[in-house]
Design a protein around this motif. Structure first.
Motif, PDB file in Angstrom:
ATOM      1  N   ALA A 248       0.528 -32.545  48.225  1.00 55.85           N
ATOM      2  CA  ALA A 248       0.626 -32.082  49.609  1.00 55.85           C
ATOM      3  C   ALA A 248      -0.644 -32.402  50.386  1.00 55.85           C
ATOM      4  O   ALA A 248      -0.597 -32.732  51.578  1.00 55.85           O
ATOM      5  N   GLU A 249      -1.761 -32.315  49.705  1.00 59.24           N
ATOM      6  CA  GLU A 249      -3.055 -32.627  50.335  1.00 59.24           C
ATOM      7  C   GLU A 249      -3.089 -34.089  50.786  1.00 59.24           C
ATOM      8  O   GLU A 249      -3.648 -34.417  51.832  1.00 59.24           O
ATOM      9  N   ASN A 250      -2.493 -34.969  49.978  1.00 58.62           N
ATOM     10  CA  ASN A 250      -2.401 -36.390  50.309  1.00 58.62           C
ATOM     11  C   ASN A 250      -0.961 -36.739  50.672  1.00 58.62           C
ATOM     12  O   ASN A 250      -0.346 -37.631  50.092  1.00 58.62           O
ATOM     13  N   LYS A 251      -0.411 -36.011  51.632  1.00 58.19           N
ATOM     14  CA  LYS A 251       1.015 -36.111  51.942  1.00 58.19           C
ATOM     15  C   LYS A 251       1.435 -37.521  52.328  1.00 58.19           C
ATOM     16  O   LYS A 251       2.514 -37.985  51.954  1.00 58.19           O
ATOM     17  N   ASN A 252       0.598 -38.235  53.054  1.00 57.75           N
ATOM     18  CA  ASN A 252       0.961 -39.587  53.480  1.00 57.75           C
ATOM     19  C   ASN A 252       1.081 -40.542  52.304  1.00 57.75           C
ATOM     20  O   ASN A 252       1.804 -41.534  52.362  1.00 57.75           O
ATOM     21  N   GLN A 253       0.372 -40.242  51.215  1.00 57.01           N
ATOM     22  CA  GLN A 253       0.407 -41.095  50.032  1.00 57.01           C
ATOM     23  C   GLN A 253       1.456 -40.641  49.029  1.00 57.01           C
ATOM     24  O   GLN A 253       2.165 -41.457  48.439  1.00 57.01           O
ATOM     25  N   TYR A 254       1.576 -39.316  48.849  1.00 57.27           N
ATOM     26  CA  TYR A 254       2.412 -38.795  47.772  1.00 57.27           C
ATOM     27  C   TYR A 254       3.700 -38.111  48.236  1.00 57.27           C
ATOM     28  O   TYR A 254       4.557 -37.790  47.423  1.00 57.27           O
ATOM     29  N   ASN A 255       3.803 -37.826  49.515  1.00 58.06           N
ATOM     30  CA  ASN A 255       5.055 -37.286  50.082  1.00 58.06           C
ATOM     31  C   ASN A 255       5.495 -35.965  49.468  1.00 58.06           C
ATOM     32  O   ASN A 255       6.681 -35.744  49.247  1.00 58.06           O
ATOM     33  N   CYS A 256       4.563 -35.081  49.198  1.00 59.60           N
ATOM     34  CA  CYS A 256       4.902 -33.761  48.668  1.00 59.60           C
ATOM     35  C   CYS A 256       4.820 -32.709  49.773  1.00 59.60           C
ATOM     36  O   CYS A 256       3.890 -32.724  50.581  1.00 59.60           O
ATOM     37  N   ALA A 257       5.785 -31.797  49.779  1.00 50.54           N
ATOM     38  CA  ALA A 257       5.717 -30.657  50.683  1.00 50.54           C
ATOM     39  C   ALA A 257       4.689 -29.653  50.153  1.00 50.54           C
ATOM     40  O   ALA A 257       4.192 -29.771  49.032  1.00 50.54           O
ATOM     41  N   SER A 258       4.364 -28.649  50.957  1.00 55.01           N
ATOM     42  CA  SER A 258       3.384 -27.638  50.559  1.00 55.01           C
ATOM     43  C   SER A 258       3.868 -26.872  49.332  1.00 55.01           C
ATOM     44  O   SER A 258       5.060 -26.857  49.008  1.00 55.01           O
ATOM     45  N   ASN A 259       2.931 -26.237  48.638  1.00 54.40           N
ATOM     46  CA  ASN A 259       3.312 -25.422  47.492  1.00 54.40           C
ATOM     47  C   ASN A 259       4.320 -24.349  47.884  1.00 54.40           C
ATOM     48  O   ASN A 259       5.323 -24.128  47.189  1.00 54.40           O
ATOM     49  N   GLU A 260       4.065 -23.680  48.997  1.00 56.44           N
ATOM     50  CA  GLU A 260       4.972 -22.614  49.426  1.00 56.44           C
ATOM     51  C   GLU A 260       6.389 -23.143  49.631  1.00 56.44           C
ATOM     52  O   GLU A 260       7.368 -22.481  49.273  1.00 56.44           O
ATOM     53  N   SER A 261       6.504 -24.342  50.192  1.00 55.10           N
ATOM     54  CA  SER A 261       7.831 -24.928  50.419  1.00 55.10           C
ATOM     55  C   SER A 261       8.480 -25.375  49.120  1.00 55.10           C
ATOM     56  O   SER A 261       9.708 -25.490  49.047  1.00 55.10           O
ATOM     57  N   ASN A 262       7.666 -25.629  48.101  1.00 58.24           N
ATOM     58  CA  ASN A 262       8.201 -26.140  46.837  1.00 58.24           C
ATOM     59  C   ASN A 262       8.371 -25.075  45.763  1.00 58.24           C
ATOM     60  O   ASN A 262       8.805 -25.382  44.651  1.00 58.24           O
ATOM     61  N   TYR A 263       8.026 -23.817  46.063  1.00 62.56           N
ATOM     62  CA  TYR A 263       8.332 -22.756  45.109  1.00 62.56           C
ATOM     63  C   TYR A 263       9.843 -22.693  44.898  1.00 62.56           C
ATOM     64  O   TYR A 263      10.632 -22.695  45.849  1.00 62.56           O
ATOM     65  N   ALA A 264      10.254 -22.656  43.637  1.00 59.21           N
ATOM     66  CA  ALA A 264      11.676 -22.653  43.253  1.00 59.21           C
ATOM     67  C   ALA A 264      12.368 -23.956  43.642  1.00 59.21           C
ATOM     68  O   ALA A 264      13.596 -24.019  43.696  1.00 59.21           O
ATOM     69  N   HIS A 265      11.582 -24.989  43.889  1.00 60.12           N
ATOM     70  CA  HIS A 265      12.089 -26.351  44.057  1.00 60.12           C
ATOM     71  C   HIS A 265      11.439 -27.174  42.936  1.00 60.12           C
ATOM     72  O   HIS A 265      11.798 -26.990  41.783  1.00 60.12           O
ATOM     73  N   HIS A 266      10.478 -28.061  43.241  1.00 61.71           N
ATOM     74  CA  HIS A 266       9.796 -28.783  42.162  1.00 61.71           C
ATOM     75  C   HIS A 266       8.863 -27.873  41.366  1.00 61.71           C
ATOM     76  O   HIS A 266       8.551 -28.167  40.204  1.00 61.71           O
ATOM     77  N   ILE A 267       8.391 -26.815  41.968  1.00 59.66           N
ATOM     78  CA  ILE A 267       7.546 -25.852  41.240  1.00 59.66           C
ATOM     79  C   ILE A 267       8.465 -24.791  40.641  1.00 59.66           C
ATOM     80  O   ILE A 267       8.800 -23.791  41.270  1.00 59.66           O
TER      81      ILE A 267
END
Length: 210
Positions: free
Chosen positions: A86-105
């Motif tokens: 998420a910190e390097n969103k333009n490179q890695y395309n990850c949403a924030s941790n909060e958005s990814n709880y119970a998703h990829h996290i």
């Protein structure tokens, strides 16, 4: 189970069988983890195992039983790994941790306290059809009609890979980054109900469960 701190304990976690075909280790590989040199290990393994077991048993196994082998592109992410993404969103395309709880996290529940788990997969048998037709919607509609446990899907152009999520409260949302971009269906749209087998009959002959 405590979060692994040794090679042996991580091996033990990886050996846990989530379903007939899948083990926890299948979902722990991460390119971000490899390149950035950080572990991709659950803080709360028991939560990750419960969520991942539901994902595998209720979604991945039924897809693989009908369509053949699936390949995992991205599975579980630790808060550390996803946070770097998420910190390097333009490179890695990850949403924030909060958005990814119970998703990829998988080992963190969402804001409502619910479990959930997301994995990005490729359906190998679909590739030839997709390369010839660019018709990603055929697979999307087949899953929508035949895999009632899925909660959401997001399709990507390369290999027709897609995120698919299990949650105890399925939302039935399909979104695409392939043209035409946007929502294929979501609750409230007329297309969300009924059978769509005419939209995937060229890919697979199947009766839908809808």
């Amino acid at each position: 189970m405590k979060s692994p701190k040794t090679v042996k304990s991580l091996e033990d976690l990886g050996r846990i069988r989530l379903s007939d075909s899948f083990f926890m280790r299948d979902f722990l590989y991460s390119e971000i983890s490899q390149i950035e040199g950080m572990p991709n290990i659950p803080e709360y393994p028991d939560v990750a195992i419960e969520a991942g077991s539901n994902l595998c048993q209720n979604i991945l196994e039924p897809i693989q039983k009908k369509l053949g082998r699936i390949s995992i592109r991205s599975g579980y992410r630790s808060t550390l790994v996803n946070g770097k993404g998420a910190e390097n969103k333009n490179q890695y395309n990850c949403a924030s941790n909060e958005s990814n709880y119970a998703h990829h996290i998988w080992d963190y529940r969402d804001k409502n306290g619910d479990l959930g788990a997301t994995v990005c997969i490729v359906v190998n048998s679909f590739l030839d059809y997709y390369e010839k037709t660019n018709d990603w919607q055929a697979l999307a509609w087949w899953i929508h009609d035949n895999i009632p446990a899925y909660s959401s899907m997001q399709f990507f152009p390369k290999l027709a890979a897609f995120n698919i999520r299990w949650s105890p409260k399925p939302e039935k949302i399909i979104y695409s980054y392939i043209q035409p971009k946007g929502y294929l269906t979501k609750p409230g749209m007329d297309s969300n109900d009924g059978c769509h087998k005419g939209l995937y009959s060229e890919f697979i002959s199947s009766q839908c469960l809808a």
